[in-house]
Design an enzyme around this catalytic site. Structure first.
Site, PDB file in Angstrom:
ATOM      1  N   SER A 204      33.008  45.157  42.370  1.00 36.32           N
ATOM      2  CA  SER A 204      31.525  44.285  42.096  1.00 36.32           C
ATOM      3  C   SER A 204      32.610  43.332  40.793  1.00 36.32           C
ATOM      4  O   SER A 204      32.223  42.948  40.291  1.00 36.32           O
ATOM      5  CB  SER A 204      31.168  46.249  41.470  1.00 36.32           C
ATOM      6  N   ASP A 205      33.514  44.813  40.944  1.00 36.98           N
ATOM      7  CA  ASP A 205      34.782  44.179  39.254  1.00 36.98           C
ATOM      8  C   ASP A 205      35.326  42.148  39.523  1.00 36.98           C
ATOM      9  O   ASP A 205      35.660  41.639  39.318  1.00 36.98           O
ATOM     10  CB  ASP A 205      36.421  44.598  39.320  1.00 36.98           C
ATOM     11  N   LEU A 206      35.742  42.119  40.656  1.00 32.34           N
ATOM     12  CA  LEU A 206      35.874  40.892  41.265  1.00 32.34           C
ATOM     13  C   LEU A 206      34.868  39.620  41.582  1.00 32.34           C
ATOM     14  O   LEU A 206      35.339  39.100  41.100  1.00 32.34           O
ATOM     15  CB  LEU A 206      36.730  41.056  43.695  1.00 32.34           C
TER      16      LEU A 206
END
Length: 435
Positions: A204-206
């Site tokens: 999700s961060d990436l």
């Protein structure tokens, strides 16, 4: 030939005379050379976006806390071994190359003033503080764009600048759960080890970092055409919902509520892992012809001829019986022999590699994905490089992930801050400059 083209030609001639391969300066500098990024972000989503910009040639000033720096410097072990022992964690190294570490405490008035002055020189700001948190320091979009109207300001948060969740903090693990991703990741309820599970990487961060970088490039194109900067609002939840892709559309179009299928595909069969005599293999038949080829190499002509399995609709409907028959046949093969047979018959498949295996894979070596860099103290750092290969303006690897505050003096010198001023700021704990 104008002056710029003449300068480029002259530089190429100089390198050629020195026995170097003649490359245009754009290839040596990267396509975003000349742009400056003020990076106020930390941990992963924001730093991932700013590292992409740095890889493509932008000058990135990473602002860090003088005491500890980015949180991920301490997210170990493992830690990199430097001349004086362990230093930064591997986690920090993965997202902070091609950046200059500038240690300024902008919670102080003097520090905030320095950062605002840097923002006047920047093209792009990337930040991932809670919604509204930077306004108290005069580092929000409204404050900075007043002095720099062309500024592109990208805010990365868990839930965005609006909506009922805007004030919440967002973390990758929470977003994987809230977004529905974990509801389709993991073994189904009737199998051992059933239950929701997060992806083994902070996806999700990436994803958010990738969307942020894309949005910044779009905003740069708009600024080129109009001179206008803008505020970009990137949210982890929005980004993860956007990449629900076929699973999301299965619900929107078919009214389905997808569940956990382990390694099976919700729409395509056979498309999963199978056990062999000595391990596991992945089989990914994307069309009817590949399925028939699979049956042929397994000597299962009756399976290929069965009307129930002639197309994907039938294979999906009766997947349990089909996969049980395929599984029994595949278990008679060793993994190596089955890979070779699949490749010969045009059936997509492959191994389940460990991290050490893929990083040593000849395909990864041939693509040049591992890049050796070196810190200013001589410590070698190998990083996993930028994956897209641009034929004329490839990614560049100019600055290894720096020690905390390594470029503070260099960057502040651009503001006319001399050694005496730096010493006073250093004594107050407002900056750290490597001294």
């Amino acid at each position: 030939m104008d002056g710029r083209r003449a300068a480029l030609a002259g530089a190429e001639q100089t390198r050629a005379a020195a026995g170097q391969e003649a490359k245009p300066l754009s290839a040596l500098r990267g396509p975003l050379h000349g742009l400056t990024v003020l990076d106020l972000s930390r941990v992963l989503a924001g730093p991932w976006a700013s590292q992409i910009l740095g890889d493509l040639g932008a000058e990135v000033w990473k602002i860090e806390r003088p005491e500890t720096g980015d949180d991920t410097r301490l997210w170990g072990p493992p830690f990199m071994q430097g001349p004086d022992g362990p230093s930064d964690a591997a986690y920090y190294l993965c997202a902070n190359r091609n950046k200059r570490s500038v240690a300024i405490d902008f919670s102080t008035p003097e520090g905030a003033t320095l950062v605002r002055r840097l923002a006047e020189r920047a093209d792009i700001v990337v930040e991932n503080f809670k919604t509204g948190a930077l306004a108290r320091y005069g580092l929000d979009y409204a404050s900075l764009s007043a002095d720099n109207p062309g500024l592109i300001y990208c805010s990365v948060t868990g839930f965005g600048q609006t909506g009922p969740y805007a004030s919440r903090g967002g973390y990758d693990f929470l977003i994987q759960g809230m977004s529905g991703l974990m509801s389709v990741t993991g073994r189904p309820d009737d199998e051992p080890g059933a239950g929701p599970i997060k992806v083994g990487l902070p996806v999700s961060d990436l994803f958010t970092g990738l969307y942020a970088a894309t949005a910044i490039l779009a905003a740069l194109h708009h600024r080129t055409a109009t001179g206008e900067g803008q505020h970009i609002d990137c949210a982890l939840l929005d980004s993860q919902v956007a990449v629900l892709v076929n699973q999301g559309m299965n619900h929107i179009v078919g009214g389905l509520t997808p569940g956990r299928l382990g390694n099976s595909h919700p729409n395509v069969v056979p498309y999963r892992e199978f056990q062999t005599a000595d391990g596991h293999v992945l089989v990914a038949c994307g069309n009817d012809g590949q399925f028939r080829n699979l049956c042929d190499l397994l000597n299962l002509p009756d399976l290929a001829a069965d009307p129930r399995f002639r197309d994907n609709v039938g294979r999906l409907r009766d997947r349990r019986e089909l996969e049980a028959t395929l599984g029994a046949a595949i278990r008679q093969w060793t993994s190596g022999d089955f890979f070779a047979a699949m490749e010969a018959r045009g059936v997509p498949g492959g191994p389940i590699n460990r991290i050490d295996q893929i990083l040593a894979d000849p395909q990864v070596a041939a693509r040049g994905l591992l890049k050796r860099m070196e810190r200013s103290d001589g410590t070698p750092v190998t990083v996993i490089g930028y994956p897209s290969q641009l034929s004329r303006t490839p990614a560049t690897y100019r600055i290894a992930p720096q020690s905390l505050g390594a470029s503070t003096a260099e960057v502040l010198a651009l503001l006319g801050v001399d050694e005496a001023e730096r010493a006073a700021l250093r004594d107050k704990g407002i900056i750290r400059d490597g001294r």
